[in-house]
Motif scaffolding. Structure first.
Motif, mmCIF file in Angstrom:
data_model
loop_
_atom_site.group_PDB
_atom_site.id
_atom_site.type_symbol
_atom_site.label_atom_id
_atom_site.label_comp_id
_atom_site.label_asym_id
_atom_site.label_seq_id
_atom_site.Cartn_x
_atom_site.Cartn_y
_atom_site.Cartn_z
ATOM 1 N N VAL A 99 0.848 -1.188 0.000
ATOM 2 C CA VAL A 99 0.000 0.000 0.000
ATOM 3 C C VAL A 99 0.882 1.235 0.000
ATOM 4 O O VAL A 99 1.802 1.353 0.808
ATOM 5 N N PHE A 100 0.609 2.135 -0.912
ATOM 6 C CA PHE A 100 1.413 3.342 -1.030
ATOM 7 C C PHE A 100 0.986 4.357 0.024
ATOM 8 O O PHE A 100 -0.177 4.465 0.370
ATOM 9 N N ARG A 101 1.928 5.074 0.580
ATOM 10 C CA ARG A 101 1.617 6.119 1.555
ATOM 11 C C ARG A 101 1.292 7.408 0.807
ATOM 12 O O ARG A 101 2.127 7.947 0.090
ATOM 13 N N GLY A 102 0.090 7.917 0.985
ATOM 14 C CA GLY A 102 -0.337 9.080 0.228
ATOM 15 C C GLY A 102 -0.923 8.647 -1.104
ATOM 16 O O GLY A 102 -0.718 7.515 -1.551
ATOM 17 N N GLN B 249 8.640 1.360 -15.718
ATOM 18 C CA GLN B 249 9.496 0.423 -14.976
ATOM 19 C C GLN B 249 8.841 -0.940 -14.784
ATOM 20 O O GLN B 249 9.440 -1.845 -14.216
ATOM 21 N N GLY B 250 7.593 -1.095 -15.235
ATOM 22 C CA GLY B 250 6.912 -2.383 -15.137
ATOM 23 C C GLY B 250 6.097 -2.581 -13.880
ATOM 24 O O GLY B 250 5.669 -3.705 -13.599
ATOM 25 N N SER B 251 5.861 -1.518 -13.120
ATOM 26 C CA SER B 251 5.016 -1.628 -11.929
ATOM 27 C C SER B 251 3.556 -1.455 -12.308
ATOM 28 O O SER B 251 3.216 -0.608 -13.140
ATOM 29 N N LEU B 252 2.685 -2.242 -11.696
ATOM 30 C CA LEU B 252 1.251 -2.088 -11.887
ATOM 31 C C LEU B 252 0.736 -1.226 -10.738
ATOM 32 O O LEU B 252 0.821 -1.611 -9.568
ATOM 33 N N VAL B 253 0.228 -0.046 -11.075
ATOM 34 C CA VAL B 253 -0.226 0.919 -10.079
ATOM 35 C C VAL B 253 -1.747 0.956 -10.070
ATOM 36 O O VAL B 253 -2.376 1.227 -11.098
ATOM 37 N N ILE B 254 -2.356 0.674 -8.930
ATOM 38 C CA ILE B 254 -3.809 0.702 -8.789
ATOM 39 C C ILE B 254 -4.203 2.072 -8.250
ATOM 40 O O ILE B 254 -3.860 2.435 -7.122
ATOM 41 N N LEU B 255 -4.937 2.819 -9.053
ATOM 42 C CA LEU B 255 -5.297 4.191 -8.709
ATOM 43 C C LEU B 255 -6.639 4.295 -8.009
ATOM 44 O O LEU B 255 -6.826 5.115 -7.114
ATOM 45 N N ASP B 256 -7.599 3.468 -8.437
ATOM 46 C CA ASP B 256 -8.954 3.554 -7.901
ATOM 47 C C ASP B 256 -9.652 2.211 -7.958
ATOM 48 O O ASP B 256 -9.332 1.360 -8.802
ATOM 49 N N GLU B 257 -10.621 2.047 -7.069
ATOM 50 C CA GLU B 257 -11.552 0.928 -7.147
ATOM 51 C C GLU B 257 -12.962 1.508 -7.150
ATOM 52 O O GLU B 257 -13.237 2.533 -6.535
ATOM 53 N N ILE B 258 -13.858 0.848 -7.889
ATOM 54 C CA ILE B 258 -15.264 1.249 -7.935
ATOM 55 C C ILE B 258 -16.083 -0.028 -7.819
ATOM 56 O O ILE B 258 -15.809 -1.003 -8.517
ATOM 57 N N ASN C 148 8.137 -3.195 -5.289
ATOM 58 C CA ASN C 148 7.466 -2.083 -5.975
ATOM 59 C C ASN C 148 6.784 -2.505 -7.271
ATOM 60 O O ASN C 148 6.535 -1.674 -8.153
ATOM 61 N N GLY C 149 6.467 -3.773 -7.365
ATOM 62 C CA GLY C 149 5.808 -4.258 -8.578
ATOM 63 C C GLY C 149 4.314 -4.025 -8.579
ATOM 64 O O GLY C 149 3.676 -4.025 -9.637
ATOM 65 N N PHE C 150 3.739 -3.804 -7.382
ATOM 66 C CA PHE C 150 2.291 -3.644 -7.259
ATOM 67 C C PHE C 150 2.024 -2.575 -6.209
ATOM 68 O O PHE C 150 2.247 -2.794 -5.019
#
Length: 199
Positions: A1-4, A34-43, A124-126
Motif C-alpha cells: 500500500v502506497f503512503r499518500g 518500470q513495469g510496476s502495476l499501479v492501482i489508482l482507484d476501485e469502484i 514495488n511491482g504492485f
C-alpha cells in the motif's frame, strides 16, 4: 500500500479491470515504464445493473479524475454472453457507453491469480492507493480459496464481499502481462463505436 495518494499519468494508458454482475467492480490502474502495476482507484456496487454502474459511478469517476486519459477496459470474458431480454452482451453495453473494451484472454482462475501474484511478489511491482480499501482488505486475506479435506485449495475463489473487486484486479493483471504490441492491437480491435463522452 502506497503512503499518500498516487497520481495518474496522462502520458500512460489508463486500464480498467472489470468484473460483471449485480455486484460489479472496476479496478483502475496503469503500468509504469518500470513495469510496476499501479492501482489508482476501485469502484464497486453491491446491487446495480451494468448500465447504472457505468452511468452513476464509472463514467463520473473518469470524468472527474481522469479526463483526457486514454481509457481501455479488460473485462470478464463471461460478459460476451447475450441477454435474453435485449440481446445485448455486457461488452455491447460498454461500447455503447463509449468505452473501448475487450474480454480477458482467459478466465482460468489459476492464470488470473498467478498474473496478479507476479506483480505482488516484486519489489514495488504492485502499488495500491490507500483509498482502495476493499481491494486492500481482500488481498490481505478477505479474498481466498476454500480448503479441501486433503489440505489443498480449490481453484475457484469463494464469492464474498471482496471477490468481485479482487477478480477485477486479476483481469487487469492478466491484460498488463500481455506483450506491449498486444495492448495496441487490442485497443484497435475494441475501439468504441462512438466517441467517449464525459459528463
Amino acid at each position: 500500500v502506497f503512503r499518500g495518494r498516487i497520481a495518474g499519468q496522462r502520458t500512460l494508458p489508463l486500464w480498467i479491470g472489470l468484473d460483471f454482475g449485480l455486484h460489479a467492480a472496476a479496478v483502475i490502474g496503469q503500468m509504469t515504464p518500470q513495469g510496476s502495476l499501479v492501482i489508482l482507484d476501485e469502484i464497486w456496487n453491491d446491487d446495480a445493473s451494468l448500465e447504472d454502474f457505468l452511468k452513476l459511478q464509472v463514467l463520473p469517476t473518469l470524468a472527474t479524475r481522469y479526463r483526457g486519459y486514454n481509457v481501455f477496459v479488460c473485462a470478464d470474458p463471461a460478459g460476451r454472453g447475450r441477454s435474453a431480454i435485449d440481446k445485448r452482451s455486457s461488452f455491447d453495453v460498454l461500447r455503447q457507453a463509449g468505452l473501448a473494451a475487450m474480454p480477458s484472454p482467459t478466465n482460468d482462475p489459476v492464470v488470473r491469480r498467478d498474473s496478479l501474484r507476479a506483480f505482488m511478489v516484486r519489489t514495488n511491482g504492485f502499488l495500491v492507493n490507500p483509498q482502495c480499501k476493499r481491494l486492500i482488505e481482500g488481498l490481505s486475506g478477505g479474498f481466498g480459496y476454500k480448503r479441501r479435506p486433503d489440505n489443498t485449495f480449490m481453484e475457484t475463489a469463494m464469492k464474498n464481499l471482496f471477490s468481485h473487486v479482487c477478480e477485477a484486479a486479476e483481469y487487469l493483471a492478466v491484460f498488463a502481462r500481455l506483450p506491449a504490441h498486444n495492448h495496441t492491437q487490442a485497443r484497435t480491435v475494441a475501439a468504441p463505436r462512438q466517441e467517449y463522452f464525459y459528463g
